[in-house]
Design an enzyme around this catalytic site. Structure first.
Site, PDB file in Angstrom:
ATOM      1  N   HIS A  45       9.960  -0.162   8.028  1.00  0.00           N
ATOM      2  CA  HIS A  45       8.955  -0.948   8.336  1.00  0.00           C
ATOM      3  C   HIS A  45       9.017  -2.240   6.974  1.00  0.00           C
ATOM      4  CE1 HIS A  45       6.972   1.431  11.577  1.00  0.00           C
ATOM      5  NE2 HIS A  45       6.689   1.778  10.714  1.00  0.00           N
ATOM      6  N   ASP A  46       8.556  -1.950   6.011  1.00  0.00           N
ATOM      7  CA  ASP A  46       8.366  -2.732   4.827  1.00  0.00           C
ATOM      8  C   ASP A  46       9.248  -3.405   4.332  1.00  0.00           C
ATOM      9  OD1 ASP A  46       5.352  -0.815   3.900  1.00  0.00           O
ATOM     10  OD2 ASP A  46       5.394  -2.262   5.267  1.00  0.00           O
ATOM     11  N   ASN A 106      -2.115   2.952   3.400  1.00  0.00           N
ATOM     12  CA  ASN A 106      -2.024   4.183   3.304  1.00  0.00           C
ATOM     13  C   ASN A 106      -2.530   5.498   2.530  1.00  0.00           C
ATOM     14  OD1 ASN A 106      -0.149   3.277   5.356  1.00  0.00           O
ATOM     15  ND2 ASN A 106       1.437   2.401   3.488  1.00  0.00           N
ATOM     16  N   ASP A 121       1.098  -1.441  -0.272  1.00  0.00           N
ATOM     17  CA  ASP A 121      -0.180  -0.617   0.577  1.00  0.00           C
ATOM     18  C   ASP A 121       0.625   0.951  -0.054  1.00  0.00           C
ATOM     19  OD1 ASP A 121      -1.148   0.179   3.699  1.00  0.00           O
ATOM     20  OD2 ASP A 121       1.476  -0.171   2.990  1.00  0.00           O
ATOM     21  N   ASP A 141       6.881   0.868   1.884  1.00  0.00           N
ATOM     22  CA  ASP A 141       5.970   0.004   0.169  1.00  0.00           C
ATOM     23  C   ASP A 141       7.623   0.068  -0.448  1.00  0.00           C
ATOM     24  OD1 ASP A 141       3.653   1.322   2.236  1.00  0.00           O
ATOM     25  OD2 ASP A 141       3.463  -1.252   1.638  1.00  0.00           O
ATOM     26  N   THR A 171       2.871  -5.821   2.558  1.00  0.00           N
ATOM     27  CA  THR A 171       3.502  -4.805   3.856  1.00  0.00           C
ATOM     28  C   THR A 171       2.253  -3.787   3.824  1.00  0.00           C
ATOM     29  OG1 THR A 171       4.175  -3.939   1.401  1.00  0.00           O
ATOM     30  CG2 THR A 171       5.627  -4.913   2.742  1.00  0.00           C
ATOM     31  N   PHE A 194      -0.832  -0.959  12.201  1.00  0.00           N
ATOM     32  CA  PHE A 194      -2.023  -0.454  11.732  1.00  0.00           C
ATOM     33  C   PHE A 194      -2.297  -1.869  10.570  1.00  0.00           C
ATOM     34  CE2 PHE A 194      -3.961   2.114   8.576  1.00  0.00           C
ATOM     35  CZ  PHE A 194      -3.554   2.209   7.772  1.00  0.00           C
ATOM     36  N   ASN A 195      -1.746  -2.564   9.864  1.00  0.00           N
ATOM     37  CA  ASN A 195      -1.876  -3.095   8.776  1.00  0.00           C
ATOM     38  C   ASN A 195      -2.587  -4.450   9.848  1.00  0.00           C
ATOM     39  OD1 ASN A 195      -0.232  -2.078   6.868  1.00  0.00           O
ATOM     40  ND2 ASN A 195       1.388  -3.349   7.399  1.00  0.00           N
TER      41      ASN A 195
END
Ligand code: RIB
Ligand code: CA
Length: 328
Positions: A257-258, A57, A28, A33, A142, A183-184
């Site tokens: 993060h991703d 996102n 996203d 990402d 992700t 969040f995810n």
């Protein structure tokens, strides 16, 4: 705790098979990402079969446009892109616009897409490339796990052809969307529960490890210096991504993060992990989307995830800088 190279959950291990690992990136975009896409395309250990998009996102139309913009920037419009779910399975969508901006990828001069998505949707493109792949495919989600859950439910006969799922999501400790959840997985807890219960080896890169994966100002300068236009664009993206994280957490740089979900597939030992049973809370009001670990096996359910707990940050940054340099 184990290094990345010594478990049965899909982590890389020394093997005689030198063929690249086929992967599908479900994302996203989203600043982190975008770096995950860059890293996956830069590495010879991976073969990116497809990029699929999900709302998260930003709305689906924007995350899809952003994926196409990133592939256009990198000169990889050969990679098929398909859009998927525009909302979670059950829950109402909610977008944290402060992190990624209105476009979902604010802060840089990205090109307009040079190509359009393929005619198939994300689930059917994933099914096609999985059928065609010579080896089991690793899914690398992700964003919210809606597309992955829909794929698993729509194509149960293809599940044995999925070797592993390396996902960014969850947290055994602090949340970032609620006190309890990341969040995810908070976005679509029902989808996440389907994925964690599917019996496919999971490499979980949650906030426990990704909040250590910070890219700091000297790192951004390195990346900008080596990467030509790609370096300048990604440096601008990272500086935008840093603003809200500095305001909220006081950090000097944003967590990527991703890209951790990708990096641990190519670098044995980068992420220190522990094999655990992890399930996703779907019924709790305060705990919606929380990943609940069961280290003592009290549930009686078998371990299903290699849970990332620590990362070699400097090596992680080196991988990102090398990836940007390869597109200079
Ligand atoms: O919680 C972090 C996750 O949410 C990352 O995947 C980020 O891109 C957002 O999707
Ligand atoms: Ca994401």
């Amino acid at each position: 705790m184990t290094g990345a190279g010594s478990n049965g959950a899909g982590e890389p291990r020394p093997s005689v098979d030198r063929r690249p690992r086929p992967v599908v990136l479900d994302c996203d975009p989203g600043h982190d990402d975008a770096l995950a896409i860059l890293l996956a395309l830069a590495r010879p250990e991976l073969q990116v079969l497809a990029v699929t998009t999900v709302a998260g996102n930003a709305p689906l139309e924007r995350t899809t446009r952003n994926a196409l913009r990133v592939l256009t920037l990198l000169g990889r419009t050969d990679v098929p892109v398909a859009s998927g779910a525009e909302r979670p399975l059950v829950r109402a969508p909610w977008i944290p616009v402060e992190f990624h901006g209105q476009s979902g990828l604010d802060g840089a001069d990205l090109p307009e897409p040079a190509v359009r998505p393929v005619a198939e949707d994300a689930i059917e493109l994933t099914a096609r490339v999985v059928r065609e792949a010579a080896n089991p495919v690793t899914l690398v989600p992700t964003g919210p796990l809606t597309n992955i859950a829909l794929f698993l439910r729509a194509h149960p006969r293809l599940v044995p052809r999925i070797g592993a799922i390396s996902l960014m999501g969850g947290s055994l400790g602090e949340g970032n969307t609620t006190a309890a959840a990341e969040f995810n997985l908070w976005s679509d807890p029902e989808a996440a529960a389907i994925v964690f219960e599917a019996g496919i080896p999971i490499l979980m890169s949650g906030l426990d490890v990704t909040h250590q994966a910070l890219v700091l100002p000297p790192d951004i300068a390195r990346l900008e210096h080596v990467g030509g236009r790609t370096g300048r664009v990604f440096a601008d993206l990272l500086r935008f991504f840093a603003v809200h994280h500095r305001q909220r957490y006081g950090w000097d740089g944003p967590p990527i993060h991703d890209a951790v979900a990708v990096a641990r597939l190519v670098e044995p030992g980068l992420v220190m992990s522990r094999r655990l049973r992890v399930d996703v809370e779907t019924a709790g009001e305060l705990t919606r989307g929380r990943t609940v670990a069961d280290p003592e096996g009290l549930s009686g359910r078998p371990p299903n995830a290699e849970v990332g707990l620590a990362i070699d940050r400097e090596r992680f940054v080196d991988l990102l800088v090398e990836a940007v340099a390869s597109f200079a």
